[in-house]
Design an enzyme around this catalytic site. Structure first.
Site, short mmCIF file in Angstrom:
data_model
loop_
_atom_site.label_atom_id
_atom_site.label_comp_id
_atom_site.label_asym_id
_atom_site.label_seq_id
_atom_site.Cartn_x
_atom_site.Cartn_y
_atom_site.Cartn_z
N TYR A 39 0.86 -1.19 0.00
CA TYR A 39 0.00 0.00 0.00
C TYR A 39 0.89 1.23 0.00
CZ TYR A 39 -4.17 2.79 0.81
OH TYR A 39 -5.18 3.70 0.69
N LYS A 94 -21.12 -19.64 -9.65
CA LYS A 94 -20.44 -19.49 -10.95
C LYS A 94 -18.98 -19.12 -10.72
CE LYS A 94 -21.16 -19.63 -15.42
NZ LYS A 94 -22.15 -18.87 -16.15
#
Length: 752
Positions: A39, A94
């Protein structure tokens, strides 16, 4: 199809962690430096690189392997318009399929909007996050407009799977069905019952493959889509016919093929009888087809039939397509999914069905020898070759059609990379389960009153993996069954301590006494031992009254293994036992041995363990590549446990030169072929992927498998007891239901 209850389904999705997918870090994150790189301030560097060169987003972020599964919940399965939030379990599912079949990461996104403009605007707004978009469960006709607009306005792969998935898989089946039935695409007359998204996409693709539009009759809920009708949408007008037919019955007369994407039981036997010679019927309504499979096959012996169901031959299942289509599209950074890519997938699937079927697929589907023909016109979903066949075909079509931004140059290397994504045998456990189902065996469960054991027994009974026999107090067992609403009707319960089993205990005691009377065992002691469930259960296997024995859930390993050795005994050719774990990892299965039995093995013990382990690994249809590990490399340390490993390797190389084994070697070199080959080019392991590890002592083996299980993300199956005369296996103390089921599966396969 697998049997389950409403409670099973809800419990599965809830679990310890609700849902079916998670996000995990792919970079180190344990130190302050790691966090500074991940970060602020380190993350600024890739941001600036992407700003200067937008294509670098694929280099520095997960975009290239990230697909959005997006729905508004307006056409979910057979449930209809249930809303965006209610569609989320399907979208997560899915995502799970994308990951397990093609190693594609997924964010599922449920959009609460039925307005086409708003939906398109939302998807376009989030598109920079993703390498591809899978549209799902959006009702017609909006789905056509949404997909068309997004394909025109975005430059990443986009596919509405409800349309194109069924089209691609059924088209592959059609190519082969036509060939088997000795017909030509250009000549066949097709009746399409249904005019929704799937029906339209299938028909368009069939035409692209060579079916003549004039030979197609399509029906919607109001009847034949005829030129005389005035109620047709623009899309339905594509498929108007001038043939003088009004009903499905009229249309079926003389037809070569029926494609059903409609409702159950609409197709009657008389209609099939009226079809042309050697007809083709794809009845794809789910869960119940337009005509029952058995009825259709009884009606016409010359029929080739496909359904959407897994319990009949020729299942048209979208999972044969979308994971591998997106995999190929992502890997060349395709700017879309075009007709050429779909047709490439069709032809790759059709061709694969004509090739010899691996044993792992035959086993998974309870078949002796699947082969191209009327009952096998498309591959099976668990065929491990799909990834390496369909994805390259799609990638090449993207390149040939000019929409690939990152073309592949070395196809052999690409195929190897695909195999490494999931591991070539990553479906090993499923294959073992289905092998067990082919010939289920009688398995004695020692701890019959334990809830987890009973739940596992119910699972293997319902799935057809094994025939359970429970040891325990019937009253106690029935109480646990009733309290937990388990279904174990008809399962034998044997109260091994009860008066009714006295004669059997005495008979078993006589057998044990004969085995052990010259090893200090008296007859009275043998009788006493038969009041121990582990002795009694193992003796059931020894006498042929059962085929396998499972124990250990509530008892120490040592308390279980001693009765097994004294009753069933050890194989005489090696006279040695060992414990092996099968670890299911992202890189594929890996076997650890010895993890449970031999605390301080000498060189010969290590040799015997290696031979037993190699024999066991081969039973999994895997050729063992064995590293004998230590804290030194090829004699760099000449003291302590490395010396025993070095001596064992010397014996194995001399007495078993055919075995691919080497050591002593440190674990990092064992698992890293590139590093190993660079440092030790002489090693017998070469560039091979090591799949079997032999540890220098029990401590290191036991610690290693538990670390892999807890922090390495591996699923551990075992310990698999090696060297026993019959199938005796011991599960770890306080095992989960899944662990017990896995071990029962191993025990059944062992007994086979």
């Amino acid at each position: 199809m697998a049997k389950f209850t409403k409670e099973d389904a809800l419990r599965y999705h809830e679990g310890k962690r609700p849902g079916k997918i998670e996000v995990i870090p792919t970079k180190p994150h344990s130190t302050q430096l790691d966090l500074s790189l991940a970060y602020s301030p380190g993350v600024a560097e890739p941001c600036l690189q992407i700003e200067a060169n937008p294509n670098d987003v694929y280099k520095y972020t997960a975009k290239g392997n990230l697909v959005a599964v997006i729905s508004n919940g307006t056409a979910v399965l057979g449930l209809g318009d249930i809303g965006a939030e209610a569609s989320k379990p399907v979208m997560e599912g899915k995502g799970l399929l994308f990951k397990i079949f093609a190693d594609i990461d997924v964010f599922d996104i449920e959009v609460d909007s039925k307005d086409v403009d708003e939906f398109v605007k939302i998807v376009k707004g989030i598109a920079p996050t993703f390498g591809g978009i899978n549209l799902e469960d959006i009702k017609a006709p909006e789905c056509f407009a949404i997909e068309d607009r997004l394909k025109k306005e975005l430059d990443i792969p986009i596919m509405h799977d409800d349309q194109h998935g069924t089209a691609i898989i059924s088209a592959a089946g059609l190519l082969n069905a036509v060939e088997i039935q000795k017909k030509k695409l250009s000549d066949i007359r097709i009746v399409v019952n249904g005019a929704g998204a799937s029906a339209v996409a299938c028909t368009r693709l069939y035409i692209a493959l060579g079916v003549k539009k004039k030979n197609i009759i399509m029906l919607d809920s109001k009847g034949v889509i005829h030129k005389s009708r005035t109620d047709l949408s623009d899309i339905k007008k594509e498929f108007v016919t001038s043939i003088n037919v009004k009903t499905l019955e009229d249309a079926m007369d003389g037809a070569d093929m029926f494609l059903g994407l409609s409702v159950a039981n609409v197709l009657k036997p008389s209609m099939i009888k009226s079809m042309a010679d050697r007809p083709i019927v794809f009845a794809l309504a789910n869960p119940n087809p337009e005509i029952a499979y058995e009825l259709a096959m009884k009606t016409r012996k010359d029929l080739v039939m496909a359904t959407g169901r897994s319990d009949h031959p020729n299942q048209v299942n979208n999972v044969l397509g979308f994971p591998f289509i997106f995999r190929g599209a992502l890997d060349v950074k395709a700017t879309g999914i075009n007709e050429e890519m779909k047709i490439a997938a069709v032809k790759a699937l059709a061709k694969l069905a004509k090739e010899d079927v691996p044993d792992i697929v035959n086993t998974a589907y309870h078949e002796m020898n699947l082969s191209y023909g009327k009952d096998y016109i498309i591959p099976k979903p668990l065929d491990p070759r799909l990834l390496t066949v369909v994805a390259p075909a799609v990638a090449k079509a993207a390149m040939d059609s000019g929409i690939a931004k990152a073309p592949i140059h070395n196809w052999e290397e690409y195929k190897n990379l695909l195999e490494q994504r999931l591991g070539r045998d990553n479906k090993l456990l499923r294959a073992l389960t289905d092998k067990a189902k082919r010939n289920p065996k009688r398995v004695v469960f020692a701890e019959g009153a334990n809830f987890k054991v009973l739940k596992a027994a119910q699972t293997v009974l319902h799935e057809g993996i094994a025939v359970p026999i429970l040891l325990g107090n019937p009253e106690h067992i029935h109480k646990v069954i009733q309290e937990n609403d388990l279904d174990l009707d008809g399962v034998p319960i044997i109260n091994w301590r009860g008066a009714e089993e006295r004669s059997r205990r005495e008979e078993y005691a006589k057998i044990l006494f004969r085995k052990r009377n010259r090893k200090g065992l008296t007859y009275n002691e043998a009788v006493d031992k038969m009041t121990n469930r582990n002795y009694f259960g193992a003796m059931m296997v020894e006498t042929g009254e059962a085929d396998a024995f499972i124990s250990g859930s509530t008892s120490k390993y040592a308390d279980t293994i001693k009765p097994a050795i004294q009753t069933v005994g050890i194989k005489s050719d090696i006279n040695h036992i060992a414990g092996m774990y099968l670890l299911m990892t992202k890189q594929g299965p890996i076997f650890f041995s010895d993890t449970t039995v031999n605390p301080r093995p000498d060189a010969q013990t290590l040799v015997d363990t290696t031979l037993l382990t190699a024999e066991a690994v081969r039973k999994f249809n895997i050729e063992p590549v064995i590293a004998m590990v230590s804290y030194s490399n090829f004699g760099s340390i000449r003291d302590g446990s490395p010396v025993r490993v070095q001596k064992a390797v010397e014996i194995l190389h001399h007495e078993h030169p055919e075995l691919i084994v080497d050591g002593d070697i440190q674990m990092n070199f064992a698992l890293n072929p590139e590093l190993r080959t660079k440092m030790f080019p002489f090693s017998k392991l070469g560039w091979r992927r090591v799949n079997t590890i032999i540890f220098p002592n029990l401590s290191s083996g036991n610690i290693a498998y538990k670390m892999m299980q807890e922090i390495g993300g591996a699923e551990a199956i075992g310990p698999i007891l090696l060297g026993m005369n019959k199938s005796i296996h011991i599960v770890p103390l306080e095992s989960s239901v899944r662990e017990i089921v896995n071990m029962v599966t191993i025990a059944v396969v062992d007994a086979q």
